[in-house]
Scaffold this motif. Structure first.
Motif, short mmCIF file in Angstrom:
data_model
loop_
_atom_site.label_atom_id
_atom_site.label_comp_id
_atom_site.label_asym_id
_atom_site.label_seq_id
_atom_site.Cartn_x
_atom_site.Cartn_y
_atom_site.Cartn_z
N ILE A 153 0.63 -1.41 0.38
CA ILE A 153 -0.01 -0.15 0.04
C ILE A 153 0.93 1.19 0.25
O ILE A 153 0.72 2.17 -0.81
CB ILE A 153 -0.99 -0.12 1.18
N THR B 211 -3.91 -6.99 -11.57
CA THR B 211 -5.40 -6.68 -11.60
C THR B 211 -7.00 -7.34 -11.32
O THR B 211 -8.03 -6.80 -10.50
CB THR B 211 -5.02 -4.73 -11.23
N TYR C 147 -7.76 -0.90 0.26
CA TYR C 147 -7.29 0.37 1.14
C TYR C 147 -7.56 1.43 0.64
O TYR C 147 -8.07 2.35 -0.69
CB TYR C 147 -6.21 0.40 0.95
N CYS C 148 -8.64 2.56 1.44
CA CYS C 148 -9.25 3.47 1.60
C CYS C 148 -8.30 4.96 2.25
O CYS C 148 -8.41 5.09 3.08
CB CYS C 148 -10.36 3.94 1.97
N ASP D 71 -5.69 -1.99 -5.15
CA ASP D 71 -5.36 -1.22 -3.48
C ASP D 71 -5.61 -1.75 -2.64
O ASP D 71 -5.81 -1.24 -1.81
CB ASP D 71 -5.75 0.04 -3.58
N MET E 195 2.02 2.28 -3.44
CA MET E 195 1.02 1.88 -4.37
C MET E 195 0.68 3.65 -4.08
O MET E 195 0.29 4.25 -5.09
CB MET E 195 0.09 1.67 -4.66
N GLN E 196 1.58 4.36 -3.06
CA GLN E 196 0.94 5.42 -2.79
C GLN E 196 2.50 6.46 -3.14
O GLN E 196 2.05 6.96 -2.61
CB GLN E 196 0.75 6.01 -1.55
#
Length: 293
Positions: A163, A276, A285-286, A282, A166-167
């Motif tokens: 995560i 994917t 994840y929010c 993701d 990915m950010q």
């Protein structure tokens, strides 16, 4: 003067921590941070609960050493050193917010408190005194690069690294209090802990620099494993693993922006070639949920 170039000297500050002796531990941290700064470190990572140690008998002992973040003397030391030397410092401590306690990683910089991350996964007896983190998995943008934070057991969950990657994290910093499990787990030489292996494996899986700093020393029957490590984007230990029985500072000169070159091979990019269609992009994840806090 603030260092604003992407090439950086990254350091693991592997300390010997005395349980509950906050003033002594802060003095050790000041000395070792000063040494790292003198050697040109730009970003340094101290161990988990660098100011107190992690072996507590009851909740009252933990409250006695907890501090607000910012506002406590331990965070004040990190902020003072970061400003004085124009560097970025990561360390974990017990944060108190009202009746709640958190194991919080602090990111101090020349401009002040850049941000904080609260450990998501309490470990063993820690579940009796800290709350699971409620700030999500933020990535902090700084002049030297994008910095993600985890704390110890969080590194045992591959979702956390993915995560952060990915950010857009360039480097993931992980303070540890990993115990020496060589005898009980029958680890082969030279390993005393799996923490350094986790850092290397997740660096490779996510093509991101990982800096993992453990402590050394002993509290009661618990001996800590040391073996801090700096792993590059291909999982290679470019510094360490450190010794298991002494204070030590590891250094590695890196270009943090190398982590953004995730598509270095058209058919073998760990992030670009994820399936994917089979699993979510993701991991569910929010980030918007946590940006409101």
């Amino acid at each position: 003067m603030e260092k604003n170039q992407s090439p950086a000297r990254v350091a693991c500050v592997q300390m010997d921590i005395e349980q509950g002796q906050v003033e002594k531990n802060l003095a050790t941290a000041r000395r070792m941070i000063g040494e790292a700064c003198a050697q040109g470190a730009t970003l340094m990572v101290l161990p988990e609960l660098f100011n107190t140690g992690c072996v507590f008998d009851n909740r009252a002992q933990v409250f006695a050493v907890a501090e607000p973040v910012p506002g406590g003397k331990s965070t004040a030391l990190l902020l003072e050193m970061a400003k004085a030397h124009g560097v970025y410092i990561v360390a974990s401590l017990v944060e108190q917010e009202g009746p709640d306690l958190f194991n919080t990683a602090v990111l101090a910089g020349p401009e002040g408190l850049v941000g904080k991350f609260r450990k998501l996964h309490p470990c063993e007896d820690e579940v009796y005194w800290i709350e699971p983190g409620n700030l999500g998995l933020p990535v902090f943008h700084t002049p030297i690069g994008r910095i993600g934070l985890l704390v110890c057991l969080d590194a045992y969950y591959p979702e956390t690294f993915r995560i952060l990657a990915m950010q857009g994290a360039d480097v993931i910093c992980v303070p540890f209090n990993a115990g020496d499990v060589k005898k009980s787990r029958h680890l082969p030489d030279p390993y005393y802990t799996m923490a350094s292996t986790l850092c290397m494996a997740n660096a490779l899986s996510n093509h991101v620099l990982v800096v993992g700093t453990d402590r050394v020393g002993k509290t009661g029957s618990v001996r800590f494993a040391g073996q801090s490590v700096i792993a590059d984007q291909w999982g290679a230990p470019i510094a360490g693993p450190a010794h298991n029985d002494r204070e030590e500072i590891l250094y590695a000169d890196v270009d943090l922006c190398d982590s953004r070159r995730k598509y270095f091979h058209p058919t073998n990019s760990r992030l670009a070639n994820r399936r994917t269609d089979v699993y979510s992009a993701d991991l569910g994840y929010c980030p918007e949920k946590y940006r409101k806090q």
